[in-house]
Structure formats: structure tokens, C-alpha cells
Design an enzyme around this catalytic site. Structure first.
Site, PDB file in Angstrom:
ATOM      1  CG  ASN A  69      -0.262   0.013   2.522  1.00 23.32           C
ATOM      2  OD1 ASN A  69       0.972  -0.134   2.564  1.00 23.32           O
ATOM      3  ND2 ASN A  69      -1.000   0.176   3.592  1.00 23.32           N
ATOM      4  CG  ASP A  71       2.638   1.514   4.775  1.00 19.37           C
ATOM      5  OD1 ASP A  71       3.373   0.686   4.157  1.00 19.37           O
ATOM      6  OD2 ASP A  71       1.919   1.184   5.735  1.00 19.37           O
ATOM      7  CG  ASP A 246      10.517 -14.704  20.750  1.00 16.96           C
ATOM      8  OD1 ASP A 246      11.367 -14.491  19.871  1.00 16.96           O
ATOM      9  OD2 ASP A 246      10.441 -14.053  21.806  1.00 16.96           O
ATOM     10  CD  GLU A 308      15.058 -17.060  19.546  1.00 15.92           C
ATOM     11  OE1 GLU A 308      15.857 -16.222  19.108  1.00 15.92           O
ATOM     12  OE2 GLU A 308      14.243 -16.802  20.453  1.00 15.92           O
TER      13      GLU A 308
HETATM   14  C1  NOJ Z   1      14.074 -13.558  19.748  1.00 13.53           C
HETATM   15  C2  NOJ Z   1      13.609 -12.854  18.505  1.00 13.53           C
HETATM   16  O1  NOJ Z   1      14.067 -13.566  17.372  1.00 13.53           O
HETATM   17  C3  NOJ Z   1      14.162 -11.459  18.583  1.00 13.53           C
HETATM   18  O2  NOJ Z   1      14.005 -10.748  17.380  1.00 13.53           O
HETATM   19  C4  NOJ Z   1      13.454 -10.752  19.731  1.00 13.53           C
HETATM   20  O3  NOJ Z   1      14.003  -9.466  19.882  1.00 13.53           O
HETATM   21  C5  NOJ Z   1      13.637 -11.535  21.045  1.00 13.53           C
HETATM   22  N1  NOJ Z   1      13.440 -12.943  20.889  1.00 13.53           N
HETATM   23  C6  NOJ Z   1      12.656 -11.047  22.090  1.00 13.53           C
HETATM   24  O4  NOJ Z   1      11.344 -11.452  21.770  1.00 13.53           O
HETATM   25 CA    CA Z   2       2.478  -1.422   3.741  1.00 12.74          CA
END
Ligand code: NOJ
Ligand code: CA
Length: 588
Positions: A69, A71, A246, A308
Site C-alpha cells: 500500500n 507506506d 520465541d 528458538e
Molecule cells: C528472539 C527474537 O528472534 C528477537 O528478534 C526478539 O528481539 C527476542 N526474541 C525477544 O522477543
Molecule cells: Ca504497507
């Protein structure tokens, strides 16, 4: 560069020290797995295999992939518009970094509502359309689930901080200080300085593993699990194929809040180095993961949990669960982030992934949105293009599930901000100039040599387009048969269609050779196996293979893919490898 990268790992994961020390059924949603015409059969593959076992998963940083869009910020409709490209590349799933409503302090990793879409990225209808259009192309959508912390703007935290007796007070980690102006202990945030923030109104401190705007949830409170699992069900009901979890190892902290051990030296923020052992990988995390797996397993379609997990070889196998009842794919970040073409280290870590995970499926990663791009981490400044092909080959021809990052297939490089004023990622502001933050690896996807590299039509994009976009982009590389883009595309197609690469055993070869990394993907059926050999040095090398022990009686290999001028048919007694060359050939 090496030090910095390791440090960057530390920023996102306080247990990087461990990483260093380790030196060492037709489901409703499923469709078919990627692009193979028929499921190749081998010892590590069967028609019943879950889709994720053979998948190529592609990480998208939505802000930076495609703006629809004008932005200057990427969005969901932009991703939908690029699904044909992803299908052509051969990817089986996309992982979207967080797209939920967020103040964007940590660009989405600070979530203020777990069951909605941030208007910057679009609407829920846009999301549903993306999932439906992806499904038509046999591409699954994986969400990023941030369970350790929320945004400080999340109504849960707003309530929690409103008074000491608020019903949600105990949803977060609140403690009294040691004394006036003194936090409860010496714990540091992965993003710099104390991990405790003082709340003047209620005169207590709250814990934040990351930014102060990212208060940690209290996972000892069952109400937190209930709320988070409801969010998980919300997205599973919308057809997502699973979650990338995460910072999953940081869910729990030492209940006694003992001080961390202080290590020699200071980090880029000027704080003393600390062990971090009391703030991550605490055992109750496994109970949560087992409960979460029960939730995802209750849905049809082989939903997947990816972690992760920056962990040591000792800790990583625990993430699959004692009864394989936790994560299906904890990331093995030990291979992709060796950050040096060291044959012995790669051999050791690939072997550990093969042998020490109790038969579970490894997941290799060389690039993500938190780390300097692999092009810069592995490149020597002279042979970068060849080295990028080595990286791609290790990612896509080992038995591991493959996780790649947008632009990796083009050879996008890290472009750090030049001044502190330009920095978007707060850690770059806190840590400047030693730590410039993660903007450099999050620059817009390079689609064309035109305006904004085809990413946007905006006068200014949220991060500047990298200066090399006129040469490094999808349009230009799609017209060059020997481009890195085609190297990735061919490898992905081979991985899907070649029975040995699809599911053959991964046997390391010539294990005392210090210069050439080589392995055999052994086809247990009558068909050919695949030999992979990579010269990790700037000198030409000659290597000889005796594969009789592996049941290979042929004396020659038929070239499947090579760079550097390796011949069509190659004698196994002297495979000549130019500097940083890759040879992939069929043997029988
Ligand atoms: C790991 C994520 O990949 C990273 O980008 C983020 O800043 C930290 N966890 C905190 O959520
Ligand atoms: Ca956009």
C-alpha cells in the site's frame, strides 16, 4: 565480525555461553508435501512422514518483504502477492515473524493483543486470504508465538501494574527491591542493563528478559498458560500449520532469584558479563511444552512446534521431550552459526545432529532476523559468491529440515546503519557504536533493479534498501542461470525429488580431511546415492573416495550440481575441487 556475531546471539539469548562452550493421514490442512511428484522412499522417509520432516521453511520478516500500500512497510497483502515466487522457489512453509498488534518497540516481539492483526500489516481478512492462497500453492503458514513476555501496553500488563492487589498482578514477575533504588538481584537483560524495571506507582520491580517494554509473564501462574493456549487455539482454528516459539527457553527463572555468576569482562552495553544460567533452560519449561504439544496434536494436519533454541549439544536433545512429546523441531543453531568454514567443526556438529538427537529430526538454520547475514559471517571478501553456495549446500543437502531467511537465496548482505540517528532497532541505540542493532539484516527484500528494489513505491522505506539492489535481486538473478537464486532453486528441487537427498542416511566421509567436508546421502533402495563434497579452502584440492564400505561399487560419479568447473563424470579416485567449490554427484 565473528565476535560481534557471537555477541549478537548473546543479546537474544543469554545462554550463548553454552553455545560457545559446546565448541563444541491426509490431514484437512495438509495437501501434498512440497513439490515431489511421488514420495521417494528411503530409510529416513516414508509416505507417513509428517510434512515438516522434509520441508524447506522460509522465514519472512513481514515489515521487509513486500509493501502493497505504499507506506514503506511490508504487509500481508504484499506477502500474498509474492506467493507464486515462493512456490517457484520450492518452499513448503513460511514462518512469519510477529504480525499481532504491537507498539513495535521490538518490531512485533512486544505483543499487545494475541488474537488480532496489527493494522500496519493488514486485517484478519487479509490474513485469512494469505493462508488460503498459500494453501492453494501447498505452502503452510507458521506463526511466531511469543510466550515469554508481552508488550507493556498489553491490557494484561496494564491491569497487572495498576495495583498490588489487581487480579492480574501475579501474571507477571513482580518483586520488592533489595533496598531503596536497588533491584531484587543482579540479573541483566539480554538487551542491556538491569533486567528489572521499577514501577513507581506500586513501588515494586518487574522482570524483563528483553526490553523494559517487554515484561516477562509469570508461567508459575496457571492463568497465564490458559490465556496463552487460548491464543494458540485461536490461530490453529484459522488454519496455521504451527508455531515458532520465541525465546522459549526463558519461560522460567530461578524461583529464589539468586544472583547470576559474574564472568570476566564487559559486554557491548558496558555491563559485566554474566552466566545467565539462572534465567533460562529451567526444567518447568518442559511441563509447559508437553501441555502445548497436547494442544497442537489435538488438531488435524500435523501442526508443528519449532523452538528458538540456542543450546548446547547436551541440552538440545531435551527439547524434543523424553517421550518425543515436546517440540518436533528445536532449531539446531550450532551448525549454522559456527561462523567459520572449519571442516572439523561442521563435521562434528552435523554428526551430533545425526547421532545425538535420539533419532529426532534436526532443523538447521544459517540466517535469521537477529544475526548478521551468512554472506558476511562466512564470506572472506574474495570468494563470497562461492562460499554462499557452500552454505546453501549444507543447509539443503544434509538430512536436516531446512530453515532459510528471505533474501538468503539472493545473497543479500547485512547493511548496518551508518549513524546512531538512523538506527531503528533499540539495541542499536543502547549499544551504539559497538552494537549497531539488527537493522542491517532486516533491509527490504530485493525484487527488482527498479525503485525501492520493487519492495515499495514509498518515497522512504522503513529501512533503506541495501545499495547492491541493482545487481542482487530476484529479477536480475532469475535471468542468470548461474546465479545464487538458481543454485538454491536447484538444490531445493533436488532435495524434494531425489530419493537419497529426500530421506537417505547422512554418512560423513573422509573424516580426517581438514580441507574438504564430504558426506554421502545413502539410498538404501536400488537407486543411486548422492555424494556431496565441498572445498572449504582458497586452494584447489584433490580428494579420493573409497565408498565400498557404503556398498558403492561404481568408480565414477555423475555430476548433479557443481560450481567451479568440475566435470560431468568424475572419477571417485580424484575429485578435483577448485577453491571453495561444491560437487554434488550420483554414485552407485
Ligand atoms: C528472539 C527474537 O528472534 C528477537 O528478534 C526478539 O528481539 C527476542 N526474541 C525477544 O522477543
Ligand atoms: Ca504497507
Amino acid at each position: 565480525m565473528l565476535l560481534k556475531t557471537i555477541f549478537r546471539v548473546f543479546l537474544a539469548n543469554t545462554f550463548a555461553i553454552l553455545l560457545l562452550a559446546s565448541g563444541g493421514s491426509t490431514p484437512a490442512y495438509a495437501g501434498s508435501v512440497g513439490n515431489p511428484t511421488a514420495t521417494p522412499v528411503s530409510s529416513n522417509a516414508s509416505a507417513e512422514d509428517p510434512w515438516w520432516k522434509h520441508a524447506v521453511i522460509y522465514e519472512i520478516y513481514p515489515r521487509s518483504f513486500q509493501d502493497s500500500n505504499g507506506d514503506g512497510i511490508g504487509d500481508l497483502n504484499g506477502i500474498t502477492a509474492r506467493l507464486d515466487y515462493l512456490q517457484g522457489l520450492g518452499v513448503n512453509a513460511i514462518w512469519l515473524t510477529p504480525i499481532y498488534p504491537s507498539p513495535q518497540v521490538d518490531f512485533g516481539y512486544d505483543i499487545s493483543n494475541y488474537e488480532a492483526i496489527d493494522p500496519t500489516y493488514g486485517t484478519m481478512a487479509d490474513f485469512d486470504r494469505l493462508v488460503a492462497e498459500a494453501k492453494k500453492r501447498n505452502i503452510r503458514v507458521i506463526m511466531d508465538m511469543v510466550m515469554n513476555h508481552t508488550s507493556d501496553q498489553n491490557p494484561w500488563f496494564v491491569e497487572s501494574r495498576s495495583s498490588r492487589d489487581n487480579p492480574k498482578r501475579n501474571w507477571y514477575v513482580w518483586r520488592d527491591g533489595k533496598g531503596p533504588g536497588q533491584p531484587p538481584n543482579n540479573w541483566e537483560s539480554g538487551f542491556g542493563h538491569s533486567a528489572w524495571a521499577y514501577d513507581a506507582k506500586t513501588q515494586q520491580w518487574y522482570y524483563h528478559h528483553f526490553y523494559p517494554q517487554q515484561p516477562d509473564l509469570n508461567w508459575n501462574n496457571p492463568a497465564v498458560e490458559k490465556a496463552m493456549f487460548n491464543a494458540v487455539r485461536f490461530w490453529l482454528n484459522r488454519g496455521v500449520a504451527g508455531f515458532r516459539l520465541d525465546a522459549i527457553t526463558t519461560l522460567f527463572e530461578d524461583p529464589q532469584l539468586r544472583d547470576e555468576k559474574v564472568l570476566p569482562g564487559k559486554n557491548a552495553f558496558g555491563d559485566p558479563n554474566e552466566s545467565g544460567a539462572l534465567q533460562s533452560i529451567l526444567p518447568p519449561m518442559h511441563t509447559v511444552l508437553r501441555a502445548l504439544r497436547k494442544v497442537t496434536d489435538s488438531y488435524p494436519g500435523q501442526r508443528v512446534l519449532i523452538g528458538e533454541t540456542y543450546m548446547s549439544a547436551q541440552d538440545l536433545p531435551t527439547m524434543y521431550g523424553k517421550n518425543d512429546d515436546e517440540l518436533q523441531l528445536p532449531m539446531d543453531l550450532r551448525v549454522g552459526f559456527i561462523n567459520k568454514l572449519d571442516v572439523a567443526k561442521f563435521r562434528k556438529r552435523i554428526s551430533e545432529a545425526e547421532n545425538d538427537m535420539h533419532g529426532n529430526q534436526p532443523l538447521f538454520v544459517f540466517d535469521n532476523h537477529d544475526q548478521i547475514r551468512s554472506w558476511n559471517r562466512y564470506g572472506d571478501g574474495i570468494h563470497d559468491a562461492a562460499i554462499a553456495r557452500i552454505v546453501a549446500t549444507m543447509l539443503l543437502t544434509t538430512r536436516s529440515t531446512a530453515l532459510m531467511y528471505y533474501g538468503e537465496e539472493l545473497g543479500m548482505v547485512t547493511t548496518p546503519p551508518k549513524t546512531r540517528a538512523e538506527v531503528q532497532d533499540p539495541i542499536g541505540k543502547i549499544g551504539w557504536p559497538k552494537e549497531k542493532g539488527r537493522d542491517g539484516e532486516r533491509t527490504p527484500m530485493q525484487w527488482t533493479p527498479g525503485k525501492d528494489a520493487g519492495f515499495s513505491t514509498a518515497a522512504k522505506t522503513w529501512l533503506p534498501v541495501a545499495p547492491d539492489y541493482k545487481l542482487v535481486n530476484v529479477q536480475v538473478e532469475s535471468a542468470q542461470p548461474d546465479s545464487l537464486y538458481f543454485w538454491y532453486k536447484k538444490l531445493i528441487a533436488m532435495r524434494h525429488n531425489n530419493p537419497a537427498l529426500y530421506g537417505g542416511d547422512n554418512i560423513m566421509l573422509n573424516t580426517s580431511d581438514p580441507n574438504v567436508l564430504s558426506y554421502l546421502r545413502k539410498n538404501p533402495e536400488a537407486g543411486p546415492s548422492v555424494l556431496v563434497a565441498m572445498n572449504f579452502t582458497a586452494q584447489p584440492r584433490k580428494i579420493s573416495f573409497d565408498l565400498k564400505a557404503q556398498g558403492i561399487t561404481g568408480t565414477h560419479a555423475r555430476t548433479l550440481l557443481q560450481n567451479g568447473g568440475v566435470a560431468e563424470h568424475v572419477s571417485l579416485h580424484h575429485v578435483k575441487l577448485p577453491p571453495f567449490a561444491v560437487f554434488i554427484g550420483e554414485v552407485q
